[in-house]
Design a protein around this motif. Structure first.
Motif, PDB file in Angstrom:
ATOM      1  N   THR A 138     -61.809 -26.243  16.675  1.00  0.00           N
ATOM      2  CA  THR A 138     -60.892 -26.286  15.722  1.00  0.00           C
ATOM      3  C   THR A 138     -60.122 -27.608  15.457  1.00  0.00           C
ATOM      4  O   THR A 138     -59.957 -28.124  14.418  1.00  0.00           O
ATOM      5  N   ARG A 295     -68.363 -19.748  15.243  1.00  0.00           N
ATOM      6  CA  ARG A 295     -69.552 -19.616  14.018  1.00  0.00           C
ATOM      7  C   ARG A 295     -69.256 -18.336  13.265  1.00  0.00           C
ATOM      8  O   ARG A 295     -69.732 -18.326  12.054  1.00  0.00           O
ATOM      9  N   SER A 298     -66.697 -18.987  11.176  1.00  0.00           N
ATOM     10  CA  SER A 298     -66.995 -20.011   9.939  1.00  0.00           C
ATOM     11  C   SER A 298     -67.833 -19.138   8.930  1.00  0.00           C
ATOM     12  O   SER A 298     -67.483 -19.355   7.633  1.00  0.00           O
ATOM     13  N   ARG A 301     -65.362 -17.253   6.603  1.00  0.00           N
ATOM     14  CA  ARG A 301     -64.927 -18.153   5.616  1.00  0.00           C
ATOM     15  C   ARG A 301     -65.618 -18.197   4.390  1.00  0.00           C
ATOM     16  O   ARG A 301     -64.859 -18.007   3.194  1.00  0.00           O
ATOM     17  N   TRP A 311     -59.099 -21.232   5.564  1.00  0.00           N
ATOM     18  CA  TRP A 311     -58.716 -21.912   7.062  1.00  0.00           C
ATOM     19  C   TRP A 311     -57.414 -21.099   7.432  1.00  0.00           C
ATOM     20  O   TRP A 311     -57.242 -20.754   8.464  1.00  0.00           O
ATOM     21  N   SER A 314     -59.147 -17.948   9.053  1.00  0.00           N
ATOM     22  CA  SER A 314     -59.760 -18.297  10.031  1.00  0.00           C
ATOM     23  C   SER A 314     -58.780 -18.596  11.259  1.00  0.00           C
ATOM     24  O   SER A 314     -59.162 -18.271  12.398  1.00  0.00           O
ATOM     25  N   ASN A 413     -66.884 -25.840   6.574  1.00  0.00           N
ATOM     26  CA  ASN A 413     -67.611 -24.546   7.178  1.00  0.00           C
ATOM     27  C   ASN A 413     -68.928 -24.941   7.758  1.00  0.00           C
ATOM     28  O   ASN A 413     -69.207 -24.336   8.833  1.00  0.00           O
ATOM     29  N   SER A 416     -67.705 -26.643  10.994  1.00  0.00           N
ATOM     30  CA  SER A 416     -67.285 -25.599  12.134  1.00  0.00           C
ATOM     31  C   SER A 416     -68.582 -24.841  12.567  1.00  0.00           C
ATOM     32  O   SER A 416     -68.637 -24.759  13.886  1.00  0.00           O
ATOM     33  N   ALA A 417     -69.455 -24.514  11.813  1.00  0.00           N
ATOM     34  CA  ALA A 417     -70.764 -23.443  12.282  1.00  0.00           C
ATOM     35  C   ALA A 417     -71.662 -24.621  13.375  1.00  0.00           C
ATOM     36  O   ALA A 417     -72.019 -23.831  14.270  1.00  0.00           O
TER      37      ALA A 417
END
Length: 606
Positions: A138, A295, A298, A301, A311, A314, A413, A416-417
């Motif tokens: 994060t 994941r 993400s 989102r 965000w 999440s 996204n 983050s994934a």
């Protein structure tokens, strides 16, 4: 077959055949001599005498048949005996093999006295690293994808924000240890982290537009050179920077300082050698689950309705998981303090270390005296060099890799994934390394286990830099495998980070924590605080400072890549040298501990 019965039947048949043949010769005019007659003397009935040539011939054949059947009968008995012996041997060997296999399985299960403290410790480590994985992923997404920010801001955060915060915490921690019991220090240090992460998701992030001084930073940017963009990005996104530092310190304070310090207090050296590498089994399962959780968040989102702050949603999910994990850590620690520690103090296996080898207590020292004492100890200096070298080396490679990562995944996204999959892969590889770690410690010892991490990091790091420096040379290769030089650099950098961190969790951390065990209480407590809380950030800040100097001098991070490769080689060399020196000192300290324990045991027995 009944060989004796068969032999008797054939003998009778041949005898009758001989008599008949003699009768046939007489009927055709042949005289049978008197000596050829079969004797009817009762005394000779047991032995039939043959004197004619025909009967002598049959008697010779009968004797040969008897010898043949006797030979087969003898061999038949031998074969039966051999088969019986083989069956008995196989049965005995199979039982022994089965028993040996069961014994091996039983040897892997810790005794009940060890399980009652190892299982809670493993659960605590699981939750701590579950939280750290979420926080680490994060913080990167927040800071790297923040407005007018990027990966180049990371070295400045580590130098000008993270390092001062770590130094300040060290002073606070030293004061707390002088005023409180260790269990109260644990609670006092953990709950502020959980409170901040909860407030960040609920209050700080939703109001970032009000809290962040965007207009002020725009005004400063108009009057300052472009080289100040990174420091201005920290000021502009100050709440993200604070989150970044708190996430970093969760690993240094809660994982390295508090957890391992507590584990060293309740674990003997023999237990540490057997089970420290296995603590990471549960912890790296946590990496896999937390990576997939990130994941999943993400992907969630990306499915939200337009206009919804993705965000903000999440972060509530992510920080809710962190709060839950932190609550489990505190509850498990409280359970051990109430149920487990009192039994260890009564003389069970966990306290045998203290009873067998009592160490002389040293008086409390001021921070200045403590720093002087630590600097005068070559043992602590070598241990600090290991931590600092790792921090500098991993930072030098990691920042360059994250710069490539942002180029490949500019969308938060997607970024983050990818980080979620990266964390899961790290957990999987580390899980395998954990299984091998116990064997490495058992067969090769502390020295080899401590040298694997720097050698691995040096080789993979140089490969990543070579791929960036000689990207044109690798152009045909990337075309042949259907990718681009940028994506290949991202993949190789990810592999480098995965292998380096798996070696750290499975070998480097257990080696480092085992090195504290032979120390006295003063060196262990304050030395560990100085090394873990200052040494690790100092290593990362040192690597960041080197990158800052090169960026200001050469103009960009990519232009500094060849120099970073050379510096990496020098750091790895110093790291290996310090590990070799510390290995000799550790072995000597363990011999002194063993001798002291033997002497104490002999004194008690007399």
């Amino acid at each position: 077959l009944n060989m004796k019965g068969l032999h008797s039947g054939i003998s009778t048949f041949l005898l009758v055949l001989g008599i008949l043949s003699t009768g046939l010769k007489s009927s055709h005019g042949f005289q049978v001599p008197a000596t050829s007659r079969v004797s009817a003397n009762p005394t000779s009935s047991s032995k039939t005498s043959f004197s004619s040539p025909t009967l002598s011939h049959f008697h010779a054949r009968l004797t040969r048949q008897h010898d043949v059947f006797a030979f087969f009968e003898k061999n038949n008995k031998k074969n039966r005996i051999r088969r019986s012996m083989a069956d008995a041997s196989a049965s005995t060997g199979g039982t022994a093999d089965k028993k040996g296999f069961l014994d091996k399985i039983k040897s892997l299960v810790p005794p009940a006295q060890e399980r009652k403290k190892l299982i809670p410790l493993a659960l605590m480590f699981f939750c701590i690293l579950f939280n750290y994985t979420i926080l680490r992923d994060t913080k990167d997404v927040l800071m790297v994808t923040a407005p007018k920010s990027g990966a180049e801001v990371i070295p400045f955060i580590k130098t000008y924000v993270n390092l001062p915060a770590a130094i300040g915490f060290t002073g606070v921690y030293a004061s707390l240890t002088n005023r409180m019991e260790q269990k109260d220090v644990f609670y006092t240090c953990v709950w502020p982290f959980l409170a901040f992460f909860s407030l960040f998701a609920i209050l700080i992030y939703p109001n970032r537009a009000v809290l962040h001084p965007n207009a002020f930073c725009d005004l400063l940017a108009s009057h300052l050179p472009g080289s100040f963009s990174a420091p201005l990005a920290i000021i502009r996104n100050w709440s993200f920077a604070v989150f970044y530092v708190m996430a970093e310190m969760w690993g240094s304070v809660v994982a390295s300082l508090l957890f391992w310090g507590f584990a060293n207090e309740v674990t003997t050296v023999e237990e540490a050698k057997k089970y420290y590498p296995l603590f990471g089994l549960f912890a790296n399962v946590a990496l896999i689950f937390s990576g997939q959780y990130v994941r999943w968040v993400s992907k969630m989102r990306s499915t939200l309705a337009p206009g919804v702050d993705a965000w903000a949603v999440s972060l509530r999910y992510l920080m809710g998981a962190v709060l839950t994990g932190g609550g489990i850590v505190l509850a498990t620690y409280q359970y051990m303090q109430r149920k487990i520690i009192p039994t260890l103090d009564q003389g069970t296996a966990g306290s045998s270390k203290k009873a067998a080898a009592p160490k002389k207590k040293k008086p409390k020292m001021t921070m200045k005296e403590s720093a002087k004492f630590l600097l005068s100890s070559s043992y602590i200096r070598n241990l600090a060099m290991l931590v600092i070298s790792y921090g500098m080396c991993i930072n030098i490679v990691e920042v360059s890799w994250k710069a490539k990562l942002k180029q490949a995944f500019p969308n938060p996204n997607a970024y983050s994934a990818f980080m979620g999959n990266f964390s899961s892969a790290t957990g999987t590889i580390t899980l395998i390394m954990m299984l091998l770690g116990r064997t490495i410690f058992a067969k090769f010892g502390w020295r080899v286990a401590a040298l694997i991490t720097p050698i691995n990091l040096g080789i993979t790091g140089l490969l990543f830099f070579a791929l960036n420096i000689f990207s044109d040379f690798f152009g045909p290769l990337t075309t042949a495998i259907g990718t681009t030089p940028l994506m290949l650099a991202v993949i190789v950098g990810a592999a480098q980070n995965i292998l380096s961190k798996s070696a750290k969790y499975s070998l480097f951390d257990p080696c480092k924590e085992m090195a504290y065990i032979p120390l006295d209480q003063e060196s262990k407590t304050k030395g560990k605080a100085a090394i873990d809380v200052i040494g690790n950030p100092l290593g990362k800040s040192g690597g960041a400072l080197i990158q800052q100097i090169l960026i200001f001098g050469l103009g960009s991070l990519s232009a500094a890549t060849p120099y970073l490769g050379v510096i990496l080689c020098g750091l790895v060399f110093l790291w290996i040298q310090s590990a070799n020196d510390l290995a000799g000192q550790f072995n000597k300290a363990m011999e002194v501990d063993d001798n002291a324990g033997s002497a104490a045991g002999a004194t008690e027995s007399t």
